[in-house]
Design a protein around this motif. Structure first.
Motif, PDB file in Angstrom:
ATOM      1  N   CYS A   2      41.966  35.607  39.659  1.00  0.00           N
ATOM      2  CA  CYS A   2      41.589  34.461  40.485  1.00  0.00           C
ATOM      3  C   CYS A   2      42.580  33.347  40.216  1.00  0.00           C
ATOM      4  N   ASP A  21      41.627  33.285  45.550  1.00  0.00           N
ATOM      5  CA  ASP A  21      42.318  34.536  45.196  1.00  0.00           C
ATOM      6  C   ASP A  21      41.503  35.402  44.244  1.00  0.00           C
ATOM      7  N   TYR A  23      39.601  38.507  42.983  1.00  0.00           N
ATOM      8  CA  TYR A  23      39.643  39.950  43.245  1.00  0.00           C
ATOM      9  C   TYR A  23      39.396  40.717  41.958  1.00  0.00           C
TER      10      TYR A  23
END
Length: 84
Positions: A2, A21, A23
């Motif tokens: 992240c 971001d 994931y």
């Protein structure tokens, strides 16, 4: 993985973090990795005196982010495309 981007918020009259971001690789899902990563991001923001950590997400991801502690609704997030 992240990212957390520090940002000045006029709403908070101070610095906040923007969570993005995010994931988790499929083999590591459903093992608490998302919760650990989210808590680490929240702790990082607290240690720096930030007022909050915010996230913009799709409607389908709202339940997951609520479960990770993102429960305060701040309205709708919109974007303006800047294509040439």
């Amino acid at each position: 993985m992240c990212s957390v981007s520090p940002c000045f918020s006029t709403f908070a009259c101070g610095e906040i973090g923007v969570f993005d971001d995010f994931y988790v690789e499929p083999p590591f899902r459903r093992q608490g990795v998302a919760r650990l990563l989210s808590r680490a991001a929240q702790d990082w923001c607290r240690e720096r005196g930030m007022a909050s950590l915010t996230v913009g997400c799709s409607a389908g991801d709202v339940g997951m982010y609520r479960a990770l502690g993102f429960g305060l609704e701040l309205g709708a997030m919109l974007a303006c495309p800047l294509e040439g």
